[in-house]
Scaffold this motif. Sequence first.
Motif, short mmCIF file in Angstrom:
data_model
loop_
_atom_site.label_atom_id
_atom_site.label_comp_id
_atom_site.label_asym_id
_atom_site.label_seq_id
_atom_site.Cartn_x
_atom_site.Cartn_y
_atom_site.Cartn_z
N GLY A 16 0.77 -1.71 0.16
CA GLY A 16 0.20 0.14 0.26
C GLY A 16 0.60 1.00 -0.06
N SER A 17 0.20 2.05 0.04
CA SER A 17 0.73 3.39 0.09
C SER A 17 0.31 4.78 1.46
N ASN A 58 18.12 13.24 -2.26
CA ASN A 58 19.22 11.90 -1.78
C ASN A 58 18.54 11.25 -1.26
N TYR A 59 18.23 9.54 -1.45
CA TYR A 59 17.34 8.73 -0.85
C TYR A 59 18.16 7.81 -0.21
N ALA A 60 17.82 6.52 0.80
CA ALA A 60 18.69 5.28 1.11
C ALA A 60 18.12 4.69 0.02
N ARG A 66 10.94 3.91 -4.28
CA ARG A 66 9.34 3.47 -3.77
C ARG A 66 9.18 4.79 -3.06
N PHE A 67 10.17 5.65 -2.90
CA PHE A 67 9.58 6.32 -1.97
C PHE A 67 9.53 8.16 -2.46
N THR A 68 9.21 8.97 -2.51
CA THR A 68 9.52 10.32 -3.40
C THR A 68 8.84 11.48 -2.01
N ILE A 69 10.70 11.89 -2.17
CA ILE A 69 10.14 13.40 -0.88
C ILE A 69 9.84 14.51 -1.65
N ASN A 83 5.02 4.67 -1.30
CA ASN A 83 4.44 3.22 -2.49
C ASN A 83 5.12 2.40 -2.29
N SER A 84 4.69 1.18 -2.41
CA SER A 84 4.58 -0.07 -2.55
C SER A 84 5.34 -0.38 -1.03
#
Length: 116
Positions: A16-17, A58-60, A66-69, A83-84
């Motif tokens: 889910g999200s 910058n993302y881990a 899957r994630f958007t900042i 997401n996911s």
Amino acid sequence: QVQLVESGGGLVQAGGSLRLSCVASGSTFRISTVGWYRQAPGKQRELVATITSGGNTNYADSVQGRFTISRDNAKNTLYLQMNSLKSEDTAVYYCNSKLNLWRVYWGQGTQVTVSS
């Protein structure tokens, strides 16, 4: 002093999200690097994602793709679209604002629980 207030956490099934929000007080939000961190039970707090005043992100590795900042400087608000979602994403998520080494602020955290 900057106050950060997170919202949007909750319980969601795997796959889910959720969308987290963080509203900042004061006038320094637009010139600060802001981001999301998380801490799972028994683990250290870790970086999830950051975004600079210029919009560089910058993302881990664990959340890349899957994630958007994102940020809305007109609203003094930071977002994290997740997401996911996986069970290993379960943690307390904290909003962070950094203007310089001496002006770093944290929110109170919002719980995200992903059921498998």
